[in-house]
Write an enzyme that holds these catalytic residues in place. Sequence first.
Site, mmCIF file in Angstrom:
data_model
loop_
_atom_site.group_PDB
_atom_site.id
_atom_site.type_symbol
_atom_site.label_atom_id
_atom_site.label_comp_id
_atom_site.label_asym_id
_atom_site.label_seq_id
_atom_site.Cartn_x
_atom_site.Cartn_y
_atom_site.Cartn_z
ATOM 1 N N HIS A 1 60.649 5.881 7.867
ATOM 2 C CA HIS A 1 61.889 5.725 8.619
ATOM 3 C C HIS A 1 63.119 5.993 7.758
ATOM 4 C CE1 HIS A 1 59.076 3.095 10.924
ATOM 5 N NE2 HIS A 1 59.646 3.736 11.936
ATOM 6 N N GLU B 1 59.254 7.469 21.311
ATOM 7 C CA GLU B 1 57.895 6.918 21.240
ATOM 8 C C GLU B 1 56.872 7.860 21.859
ATOM 9 O OE1 GLU B 1 57.436 4.727 19.305
ATOM 10 O OE2 GLU B 1 59.380 3.742 19.160
#
Length: 840
Positions: free
Chosen positions: A471, A375
């Site tokens: 993703h 992240e």
Amino acid sequence: MKPLNKIMVDQLIKNIALNPALKVQIQHQGLAVQALRGPLQKLSANTLSGLKKDSKAFIQKNRSYFNSFSTSGLQLLLEGEDINNGKAVTWQQYHGKAKVEGASIRFHSNSKGIIDSITNYLFHDLSRLPSSPKISEAKALELAQKTVKCYEKSSQAPELVVVRYKEVPYLAWKIELRETIKGGKSKIRTDHSILTHEHGAPHIWIVYVNAISSNVIYFYDNVQTAGPTVGAGTGYYSGGAALNTYYNDITYQLRDLTRTGAGGSEIRTDDEDGTTPSSDPDNNWNTATTAPRDSNQGAEVDAHRYTGKVYDYYQTVHSRNGFNGAGGLFRIVSHLGSNYNNGYWDGSQVNLGDGTGSAATGDDYECSDDWLAHEWTHAYTQYTCGLQYLNEAGALNEAFSDIMAAFITGDWLVFEDTWLKASAPAWRNMIDPTNGGMWNVADPINSVLAGHQPSHYSTRYIGGSDNGGVHINSGIINNLYYLLTVGGTHTVSSVSVTGIGQSASEQLLWKCMSDNLVGHSTATFLDFRQAMLDACLELFPTDLVKLSQVKNAFHAVGIGPDLFVRDNLADSGTEPFGGSYLWASPDIINRKIAVSNPVVAFADLTNDSLWENVEYGQNNFVYVRVQNRGDVTGDTTVNVYMSGATTFGTPASWIHVGSTLVTSVAPGTMKVSNAITFASALIPAPGHYCMIAVLSSPLDPAPDHSLITSVSQYLDFVRNTNNIAYRNMDVEDIMPGVPGSYGAVIQNMKDQPEYYDLKIDLRRFVPGVKMLLKGDRKFLDGAIPQGLKLIAREKTSTCISCSREITTSKTGCLLEPAKTFMLWNMVLGMCLWTNPLNLK
């Protein structure tokens, strides 16, 4: 594909003739040059100011390269120096006051003050696009809110930009909407499908509204999550250890200020359901309950501790002071929502859910070391190259986070601690994203939710879900980087890659993030290939292995062209070539007379008899056949040289025959170059030589052959890259029908095995002429002539002391090994004279 800009191509061909080191990549629209590599221009001053001044002047001077682009729309985006004392500037394109997203041009100069690299992503088709909006900001905001059904106030003022969508440029209002209001579900229509939108889940909508005709061009969700919305995590992954906290005279808080004294970042961990920052009365953060899950302090401790590791990695390895480069605050919000199954970077902070703790409904606590590394790398990406979270740029964004997490944590599984399902070893397996072939392109969403991704570009996802597969397709780049770093054989392509190690790999990726991709937020996988190759040449200019393996890794996953010239008929372009001989390239074709239709004349790739020796005293004409075993159409500069066998190790002594540009070589096809004139004034004296061909382009560069210092190193270059090949041939001075004699010497290079396969075109000899061959007896005794009649054979010896040839031994003479004279009558046809022995 649109037809190429003929004026541009003609100018390139002329300039390549003057500057053979020039390498070119043409934009797929065919309107302008995308990349130029080579010694392009000396700076007026070897400074950043000099590069800024001269880069704009270069654009103006070479307007045909850039489709007559004007520099008035350029503003400085980035400038800096690299570790080799090179310099780079990146210019951002503007259309009026509107920033053109993803449109930039980058110039790089080397330590000697020579511009050696230009990468162009400018938009060249804006002349008819209005620069002033017809739709007001308020109207655009209203339309954006209606489209995504988010009626909260915009978090920032609409921005006027130019965006490209489906190859068409638009003037648009860019609007960001952050959704936090709780609510039910609604449906949003996209180009590809109808998405169910759950209100109350975190969303940061980026909406582009046409500023001329008041329609929505496209939109996407910019919440940069760690994966699809089925995630989780559990407790204390990091175990018990010291923790940096802060005491405010009342209570202890999760604030790490140990780096701020040196201008570094503060790390602050907040509890969404409790205090901000997280607090504890006794500074012992040991509450381990999971009922409810948001009471577990272990999630806060891990988020706090692992964020410190991320900061320290980027500071130590890449000299980056925080994600914004200026010591900005690292804020983490833990216990997000109620058992929320995900974590994400929202543009200003990292938000982490607690997961459900059940494989049936989610993951464990999203606070593992790789989750935080992933992240926070999104934050570093945002503040460097700023990749858009959409399509291939978004997949790169995701992959960069996964790859850097692997470097920080030391393993190639992503979120394996939080993953609870039995269908895969982790959320993402970078070693084999398909998990043994489990990726199902026909059911991509369920496949990726089960932990399976594509590993090769040919099986990528091309739909609109998941922001265009951010993703999903990230698995292709993940696997590429695993192979590049560790090495291995790709499970789909069977291409083997030799790993270059973490240190080199992480330097290359950071160079792309912080420099080479800056200004190109919409970068594709192919753009990433070019950026990586540029980074390799800039960071490791003398390392041939790294360059070849960067190319090899992209080839393994099916990204980019692979243009090659063969070493012999058995060569298929594989690197390194494993054959036993290198000196018989069938793709280097010299002709004494220009061929009127080389495409037809040289179409047979199995024919090794298309070439001729070089005729002394006249112009000759060289053609090079170029094949593409890659997956993308490519361009290449072709350079041809002539060298004696003894001068392979000194490239400065090679004769440069000439150069040309071969464009648009499609995958699986062959193209023949234009004729390269071998001017009579350049042709050396009659004797034995080798003709060398070198292919190079920004997307498929050859190693720098000027680095060669020995014959063995030259042979390594030829064997280890399919961009370089050579052909044995002679310079001769024989004209058909003209009486005279001709001598030739056939010999091996020092310390190399001897192979002889002598072919003589008898059609060029006068009938009745005789030919005398002289050589070692052990060689000639085994020779079998075809098309010749042996009329005499004489065995002689040579006196070493007096160098006289004798037929019998004489007293006092020391004899070297016996020689054999062979005299043959010529007959019409082709003579093939073969010795099957491998003599050394």
